[in-house]
Design a protein around this motif. Structure first.
Motif, mmCIF file in Angstrom:
data_model
loop_
_atom_site.group_PDB
_atom_site.id
_atom_site.type_symbol
_atom_site.label_atom_id
_atom_site.label_comp_id
_atom_site.label_asym_id
_atom_site.label_seq_id
_atom_site.Cartn_x
_atom_site.Cartn_y
_atom_site.Cartn_z
ATOM 1 N N ASP A 196 -70.641 -2.834 32.683
ATOM 2 C CA ASP A 196 -71.385 -3.696 33.600
ATOM 3 C C ASP A 196 -71.043 -3.414 35.065
ATOM 4 N N ARG A 197 -69.912 -2.762 35.317
ATOM 5 C CA ARG A 197 -69.506 -2.444 36.694
ATOM 6 C C ARG A 197 -69.942 -1.051 37.118
ATOM 7 N N GLY A 198 -70.620 -0.336 36.246
ATOM 8 C CA GLY A 198 -71.077 1.006 36.587
ATOM 9 C C GLY A 198 -70.103 2.104 36.237
ATOM 10 N N ASN A 199 -68.978 1.775 35.593
ATOM 11 C CA ASN A 199 -68.016 2.793 35.189
ATOM 12 C C ASN A 199 -68.554 3.563 33.983
ATOM 13 N N VAL A 200 -68.403 4.888 34.025
ATOM 14 C CA VAL A 200 -68.899 5.756 32.955
ATOM 15 C C VAL A 200 -67.772 6.043 31.974
ATOM 16 N N TYR A 201 -68.048 5.971 30.689
ATOM 17 C CA TYR A 201 -67.043 6.211 29.650
ATOM 18 C C TYR A 201 -67.573 7.232 28.655
ATOM 19 N N TYR A 202 -66.643 8.006 28.119
ATOM 20 C CA TYR A 202 -66.940 8.939 27.021
ATOM 21 C C TYR A 202 -66.011 8.581 25.858
ATOM 22 N N THR A 203 -66.573 8.175 24.745
ATOM 23 C CA THR A 203 -65.762 7.748 23.609
ATOM 24 C C THR A 203 -66.329 8.312 22.315
ATOM 25 N N ASP A 204 -65.486 8.320 21.280
ATOM 26 C CA ASP A 204 -65.962 8.818 19.980
ATOM 27 C C ASP A 204 -66.632 7.714 19.172
ATOM 28 N N ARG A 205 -66.545 6.454 19.637
ATOM 29 C CA ARG A 205 -67.239 5.333 19.004
ATOM 30 C C ARG A 205 -67.715 4.379 20.090
ATOM 31 N N ILE A 206 -68.781 3.622 19.726
ATOM 32 C CA ILE A 206 -69.300 2.630 20.675
ATOM 33 C C ILE A 206 -68.583 1.306 20.437
ATOM 34 N N PRO A 207 -68.040 0.686 21.491
ATOM 35 C CA PRO A 207 -67.406 -0.625 21.313
ATOM 36 C C PRO A 207 -68.408 -1.636 20.760
ATOM 37 N N PRO A 208 -67.976 -2.556 19.922
ATOM 38 C CA PRO A 208 -68.895 -3.535 19.327
ATOM 39 C C PRO A 208 -69.719 -4.304 20.355
#
Length: 331
Positions: A27-39
């Motif tokens: 929601d703050r515009g921070n970009v993330y790369y993860t192997d799963r999507i948070p619930p």
């Protein structure tokens, strides 16, 4: 779950065993790369990145109207499937019951003869009662002409005879009506038998399309499922169905698309929201128009979907489409 920076992502993607990654933004515009999507991010946009670092797909969450559309499509498909199962069962029973057209015709003659015998017996009884009635009426009239009072017991007997004649006459009418219904049922069976035999001969090497098995009678089992034939103005029928929804829905329209109408979820136990969808029928049979009643998700709401108001909405749906009558009742 592993959250990584862009540099770390580049290093991970050089690893041949690295799985695909998801790119998402909080929601703050921070970009993330993860192997799963948070619930808590399941219902937000995310991008799938393959092991070569290439964005291969962007997934957007379903809109509420998209979810509602899928639910209506599933209900429509379920109703059609139930129709097909019912029709296939009845056709199977028909082919097992008769081996030829002649057998159907002979069975009809026997059945009609049974009704004729019953009707003849009742009519003979009526004649006997009337004969006694006339004799008793004559006797009473003669006494009255002589200035003598009619006996109370004979007056009661006369009244009872009139009642018996009326009952027996109604019974004859009922038998005649039922006989005609049976004749029409045999005619329908004969026509259906011919159709199935013809389809079987023409499609000996393949199964005929399931939609060919549906009849007008089958559609009567679902009061809110209407099949508009291809030779009719289905657009006009759709607009009539839309007017029906607008007049009777207890909640306002929230989504209006060319093939979909949705109303707001009920917020009262005695509200009925209406949703409408149309879909092309298979084998160029026309267009399906399906009305769904939506009641509040409570016990009282569930019971209200079985109320007289709900019943009138269901029963009036097809009639309104066919006849385009003004709505006589409102929610």
């Amino acid at each position: 779950m592993k959250a990584v920076t862009t540099l770390t992502l580049a290093l991970m993607l050089t690893n041949p065993v690295a799985a695909e990654m998801y790119r998402w933004v909080d929601d703050r515009g921070n970009v993330y790369y993860t192997d799963r999507i948070p619930p808590d991010r399941i219902n937000t946009d995310r991008t799938i990145i393959n092991k070569h670092g290439i964005e291969v797909e962007t997934i957007s969450p379903d809109r509420p109207e998209d979810i509602a559309r899928k639910q209506l499509q599933e209900k429509l498909a379920s109703a059609r499937q139930e129709l097909l199962k019912r029709r296939e069962s009845e056709d199977s029973n028909l082919l097992q019951r008769y081996r030829s057209e002649e057998e159907i015709q002979e069975k009809r003659k026997q059945h009609v003869r049974t009704f004729d015998i019953q009707i003849h017996g009742v009519e003979s009884n009526i004649k006997r009662i009337r004969h006694k009635l006339i004799a008793l009426q004559t006797e009473i009239d003669e006494r009255q002409q002589k200035g003598m009072k009619a006996e109370e017991g004979k007056l009661q007997a006369l009244s009872q005879m009139h009642e018996r004649v009326t009952r027996e006459t109604e019974r004859v009418q009922s038998l005649e009506e039922r006989k005609q219904e049976v004749i029409e049922e045999y005619i329908a069976d004969l026509q259906r038998f011919r159709f199935l035999k013809q389809v079987g001969n023409e499609n000996s090497s393949r199964t005929p399309p399931a939609t060919m098995l549906l009849t007008a009678e089958d559609l009567q089992h679902f009061e809110t499922l209407y099949l508009c034939p291809p030779d009719q103005d289905c657009e006009t029928h759709w607009l009539q169905a839309a007017d029906y929804l607008a007049n009777l829905s207890g909640t306002p329209v929230t989504t209006r698309e060319p093939d979909l109408l949705l109303t707001r979820e009920p917020d009262d136990d005695e509200q009925i929201g209406l949703n409408l969808i149309r879909s092309p029928a298979e084998a160029n049979l026309g267009t399906w128009i399906f009305l769904d009643l939506n009641c509040r998700d409570t016990r009282k709401g569930y019971m209200y979907c079985k109320s007289d108001q709900a019943r009138r909405i269901r029963e009036g749906f097809k009639q309104n489409i066919r006849e385009s009558k003004n709505i006589a009742f409102k929610q």
